[in-house]
Write a protein that holds these residues in place. Structure first.
Motif, mmCIF file in Angstrom:
data_model
loop_
_atom_site.group_PDB
_atom_site.id
_atom_site.type_symbol
_atom_site.label_atom_id
_atom_site.label_comp_id
_atom_site.label_asym_id
_atom_site.label_seq_id
_atom_site.Cartn_x
_atom_site.Cartn_y
_atom_site.Cartn_z
ATOM 1 N N SER A 87 0.836 -1.205 0.000
ATOM 2 C CA SER A 87 0.000 0.000 0.000
ATOM 3 C C SER A 87 0.873 1.258 0.000
ATOM 4 O O SER A 87 2.051 1.221 0.368
ATOM 5 C CB SER A 87 -0.929 -0.021 1.204
ATOM 6 N N THR A 88 0.271 2.376 -0.405
ATOM 7 C CA THR A 88 1.009 3.630 -0.485
ATOM 8 C C THR A 88 1.349 4.116 0.924
ATOM 9 O O THR A 88 0.476 4.163 1.792
ATOM 10 C CB THR A 88 0.124 4.700 -1.167
ATOM 11 N N PRO A 89 2.610 4.488 1.188
ATOM 12 C CA PRO A 89 2.959 4.942 2.542
ATOM 13 C C PRO A 89 2.276 6.270 2.906
ATOM 14 O O PRO A 89 2.042 7.116 2.041
ATOM 15 C CB PRO A 89 4.476 5.103 2.481
ATOM 16 N N ARG A 105 10.411 12.957 -3.471
ATOM 17 C CA ARG A 105 9.129 12.296 -3.766
ATOM 18 C C ARG A 105 9.360 10.824 -4.110
ATOM 19 O O ARG A 105 8.580 9.958 -3.739
ATOM 20 C CB ARG A 105 8.376 13.037 -4.878
ATOM 21 N N HIS A 106 10.447 10.562 -4.797
ATOM 22 C CA HIS A 106 10.785 9.189 -5.146
ATOM 23 C C HIS A 106 11.090 8.375 -3.877
ATOM 24 O O HIS A 106 10.597 7.259 -3.707
ATOM 25 C CB HIS A 106 11.979 9.179 -6.111
ATOM 26 N N ALA A 164 7.874 7.697 -1.910
ATOM 27 C CA ALA A 164 6.980 6.705 -2.531
ATOM 28 C C ALA A 164 7.538 5.295 -2.407
ATOM 29 O O ALA A 164 6.780 4.324 -2.436
ATOM 30 C CB ALA A 164 6.749 7.057 -3.994
ATOM 31 N N SER A 165 8.874 5.179 -2.284
ATOM 32 C CA SER A 165 9.425 3.829 -2.309
ATOM 33 C C SER A 165 9.747 3.261 -0.924
ATOM 34 O O SER A 165 10.335 2.185 -0.828
ATOM 35 C CB SER A 165 10.632 3.744 -3.248
ATOM 36 N N THR A 183 9.371 1.183 2.439
ATOM 37 C CA THR A 183 8.657 -0.075 2.705
ATOM 38 C C THR A 183 7.957 -0.037 4.070
ATOM 39 O O THR A 183 7.267 -0.969 4.435
ATOM 40 C CB THR A 183 9.649 -1.265 2.672
#
Ligand code: CDP
Length: 222
Positions: free
Chosen positions: A2-4, A117-118, A121-122, A124
């Motif tokens: 899912s998106t953090p 932003r990268h 988004a990445s 965990t």
């Protein structure tokens, strides 16, 4: 996956945002992103490559060889450029003195904003706390929890002075004022934008500030 959840925290120097954000991330089992470290790393890279920090195009060109890596685990924090560990080096006064010069270059801001932003988004982890000067307004304006962490000028100067025993209090205070003045021409981190919650830590202990920040995050994200 899912998106953090993204938490954005801005504030001036000495507001305690780095240590408080790191501690809040630990409590919530979130990742932590120190964006100021990236601006400091660019400043370090510029000086390390003999680039003139006043020469905007040369600074922009130096980004081609800027292999940046930062730890986002609050218990394993490090900053590297081209595999060199510069975690301590970026805190040196010679870096603090030039960082605002590279931070005011729009291409540098765009480049680092994309990188942040990268990284956000990445992650965990279930969420990430990103702290800096323009996270609530430019980098992550849609974050569900956005906080401006402030403190009186007196409290900020006293905290920064305690961190820099090698400098006189007057030196630390005037360097901090000059940096705030330069930085505030680029981002407005002294007033909360719409929807941003202000936490004023002037009369709070470190623990109380962490609790106040965690409370805002919980109330905004649950
Ligand atoms: O910890 P301190 O507040 O002293 O500084 P920092 O967070 O390490 O940020 C160092 C410098 O990076 C600031 O003085 C700004 O020039 C720049 N910065 C920025 O322009 N935008 C951000 N989001 C974060 C830092």
């Amino acid at each position: 996956m899912s998106t953090p959840i993204v938490v954005a925290i801005d504030g001036p120097a000495g507001s305690g945002k780095s240590s408080v954000s790191k501690a809040a991330a630990r409590k919530l089992d979130f990742a932590y992103l120190d964006t100021g470290a990236a601006y400091r790393a660019v400043a370090w890279h510029v000086l390390n490559t003999g680039t003139n920090p006043e020469d905007e195009q040369a600074v922009i060109d130096s980004l081609e060889e800027f292999g940046y890596d930062i730890g986002t685990d609050p218990d394993n924090y490090y900053v590297k450029v081209n595999e060199i560990d510069i975690t301590e080096a970026i805190r040196e006064v010679r870096i603090t003195d030039v960082v605002s010069k590279v931070a005011k270059i729009p291409v540098v801001r765009q480049y680092l904003g994309d990188l942040f932003r990268h990284i956000m988004a990445s992650t965990t982890k279930p969420g990430i706390i990103a702290e800096g000067r323009d996270i609530t307004t430019v980098v992550a304006p849609d974050a569900p929890a956005r906080i401006l962490l402030t403190a009186s000028e007196e409290a900020r100067m006293a905290r920064r002075s305690a961190e820099l025993p090698q400098q006189s209090q007057d030196q630390t205070a005037s360097a901090l004022r000059a940096r705030d003045a330069a930085d505030s021409r680029v981002s407005d981190f002294m007033t909360a934008a719409d929807g941003v919650v202000t936490v004023d830590s002037t009369d709070f202990s470190y623990e109380q500030t962490i609790d106040a920040v965690v409370e805002v995050i919980r109330s905004r994200t649950s």
